[in-house]
Design an enzyme around this catalytic site. Sequence first.
Site, PDB file in Angstrom:
ATOM      1  N   GLU A   1     -12.030   5.509  -5.913  1.00  6.70           N
ATOM      2  CA  GLU A   1     -10.748   5.449  -5.641  1.00  6.70           C
ATOM      3  C   GLU A   1      -9.681   6.176  -6.573  1.00  6.70           C
ATOM      4  OE1 GLU A   1      -8.159   5.601  -2.638  1.00  6.70           O
ATOM      5  OE2 GLU A   1      -9.970   3.941  -2.380  1.00  6.70           O
ATOM      6  N   ASP A   2      -9.222   7.412  -6.186  1.00  8.69           N
ATOM      7  CA  ASP A   2      -8.327   8.299  -6.828  1.00  8.69           C
ATOM      8  C   ASP A   2      -8.952   8.656  -8.417  1.00  8.69           C
ATOM      9  OD1 ASP A   2      -6.784   7.955  -4.881  1.00  8.69           O
ATOM     10  OD2 ASP A   2      -5.121   6.678  -6.052  1.00  8.69           O
TER      11      ASP A   2
ATOM     12  N   ASN B   1       0.585  11.865   0.745  1.00  6.69           N
ATOM     13  CA  ASN B   1       1.247  10.831   0.289  1.00  6.69           C
ATOM     14  C   ASN B   1       1.827  10.881  -1.292  1.00  6.69           C
ATOM     15  OD1 ASN B   1       1.179   8.685   2.296  1.00  6.69           O
ATOM     16  ND2 ASN B   1      -1.110   8.563   2.025  1.00  6.69           N
TER      17      ASN B   1
ATOM     18  N   ARG C   1      -5.995  10.492 -10.587  1.00  6.46           N
ATOM     19  CA  ARG C   1      -5.211  11.261  -9.735  1.00  6.46           C
ATOM     20  C   ARG C   1      -4.852  10.415  -8.675  1.00  6.46           C
ATOM     21  NH1 ARG C   1      -5.159  12.628  -4.701  1.00  6.46           N
ATOM     22  NH2 ARG C   1      -7.136  11.469  -4.215  1.00  6.46           N
TER      23      ARG C   1
ATOM     24  N   ASP D   1     -13.444   6.958  -0.831  1.00  9.24           N
ATOM     25  CA  ASP D   1     -12.439   6.850   0.128  1.00  9.24           C
ATOM     26  C   ASP D   1     -11.466   8.011   0.036  1.00  9.24           C
ATOM     27  OD1 ASP D   1     -11.032   5.301   2.224  1.00  9.24           O
ATOM     28  OD2 ASP D   1      -9.318   5.281   0.885  1.00  9.24           O
ATOM     29  N   ASP D   2     -11.117   8.669  -0.968  1.00  9.55           N
ATOM     30  CA  ASP D   2     -10.253   9.940  -0.793  1.00  9.55           C
ATOM     31  C   ASP D   2     -11.175  10.904   0.014  1.00  9.55           C
ATOM     32  OD1 ASP D   2      -8.139   8.877  -2.437  1.00  9.55           O
ATOM     33  OD2 ASP D   2      -9.677   8.861  -4.200  1.00  9.55           O
TER      34      ASP D   2
ATOM     35  N   LYS E   1      -5.703  -1.909  -2.161  1.00 11.61           N
ATOM     36  CA  LYS E   1      -6.856  -1.568  -1.310  1.00 11.61           C
ATOM     37  C   LYS E   1      -7.445  -2.767  -0.974  1.00 11.61           C
ATOM     38  CE  LYS E   1      -7.195   2.918  -1.064  1.00 11.61           C
ATOM     39  NZ  LYS E   1      -7.127   3.976   0.199  1.00 11.61           N
TER      40      LYS E   1
ATOM     41  N   TYR F   1       0.816  -1.224  -0.106  1.00 15.15           N
ATOM     42  CA  TYR F   1       0.084   0.047   0.083  1.00 15.15           C
ATOM     43  C   TYR F   1       0.889   1.237   0.125  1.00 15.15           C
ATOM     44  CZ  TYR F   1      -4.071   2.584   1.456  1.00 15.15           C
ATOM     45  OH  TYR F   1      -5.180   3.661   1.484  1.00 15.15           O
TER      46      TYR F   1
END
Length: 599
Positions: free
Chosen positions: A273-274, A438, A183, A296-297, A201, A130
């Site tokens: 996600e992203d 991150n 992203r 999640d972001d 994930k 991760y």
Amino acid sequence: MEIDYAVVFFLLYLFLFSQQLRTTWSLKPCVSVCRWAHTKEKGKPLMLNPRTNKGMAFSLQERQILGIHGLLPPKVETQDIQALRFQNNLKKMTDPLEKYIYLMGIQERNERLFYRVLMEDIEELMPIVYTPTVGLACTHYGHIFRRPKGLFISILDKGHVRSILDNWPETNVSAVVVTDGERILGLGDLGVYGMGIPVGKLCLYTACAGIRPEKCLPVVIDVGTDNETLLEDPFYMGLYQKRDRSQAYDDLIDEFMEAVVDKYGQDTLIQFEDFGNHNAFRFLRKYREKFCTFNDDIQGTASVALAGLLAAQRAIGKPITEHRVLFLGAGEAALGIANLIVMAMTETGMTQAEARKKIWMYDKYGLLVKGRQQETDTNQEAFVHESPGNVESFLDAVNTIKPTAIIGVAGAGRLFTHDVIKAMGILNERPIIFSLSNPTNKAECTPNDAYTLTNGRCLFASGSPFGPVTLSDGRVLTPGQGNNAYIFPGVALAVILSRVRHISDTVFLEAAKALAEQVTDKELEEGRLYPPLSNIREVSIQMAIKLVEYVYAKGMAFRYPEPLDKNGFIRATVWNTNYDCFLPDTYDWPGIGFSPKAK
């Protein structure tokens, strides 16, 4: 001559019984005698399937019955020895990317062994599978590619998404993690190279919360990439075209969502996600009342950050309503955290307007204030305030607004300068400094700087893992890692088991509370704002128990009847890494019940 059928059937019965006995002693059974408990595969295909492969842990009986005798060395190994071999090999490696490739290789060959190794050393290996190493792996995805994982759906597949889902071998999927790669962490647009994120994930769905790996589906939606470097890379594995931002993109996402629900059921969890900021908020608003989905972001990051603030509240003795928060960054992470903080404040009786006034944001154009030249996004409007005066830098913003907490989510590197940290130390007895960006090189500051420049008084959390810091007076402080892995596995476990169909923000508020409650006083004294990662499986289960209780109490659950013992119910479902036995407990002959294992 008359045939005595009773005698014939008796003789046939004796013959079949003798065949069973011969099976037991010679280990060469007739396949029809055995009912396979876990697989229909035999021979080498069984060994090539990571879900059924046990390597040299197949017993002698299994090797002969399954047709793999001689395809393995004669030694029968325990999983303990197998795990030790891989752990020893990992210790010899120093390059994180090399470790990532090696671990993913284990996952591709032997799934249960992979999770055994991961779970036994989760603090060391989670940063490999991760963040931060998964980001490095994504940037090199086409260069380190070994075997495809997950499902790839491109804009060219529009109109045929359901048929692509039908190609996925598992028919009982409970959780989908999907990205369009625009992203990826703080790395930007990586197109299909972003597949490493859903894969990583879902590894944590299993390792941290015990969700069965076969129930998890990673997906990347390929609509092109605006990354010129990738478009010129001969090893790039996606469409060589600019991102499609037309209506066709929206139509593809719509089709994907509907196809998932049509195939797997309306309570299938879909985690976004992203995605890029604009699409992330847009899709959350569009789908949250129609599907079982979350981003999640936005929501996971918000929950883990709020949990850190709630833990800090215990250490300082100051309620969250008395804090002023200044964000570095005003994207989906910052807005998600800010909105959940507002929800936590209003829960105590404060009005929404009053709560919003306590939150400020600073982006690449400066402080979000009314009348500035740069336009603000509609999602940011709630946190646009009257200008407090002349603010030309983030340090000016700190000195002017006098925040009790600064939260970095800009992904722009070391912008919590020494002067910023010192200013926070002057303004506050116990300043809160969250450097959440991150991967590691995007972090706003290091814990060493934060602790040293505030004489160990600050409450620090980071997005990436950092080691303990020893101060000049001999104190050792362990920085908390505000990692989403503390939130999304436990939330997913609760949602899946209780069959929630729409995930409210209140679920993430409750998750934050459940996480903060699990930080002990001793851990707070050590500098931690989160429980040790080594205990994350139990943390996730405890969170899931609290959330299942909550969703049933609020009428959000659709699994009936409601389990009375929710603790026992959840723990009974948790997947473990023990090998399945491919031999049946008994052979299915009426009245015999003969067990070769009992011999």
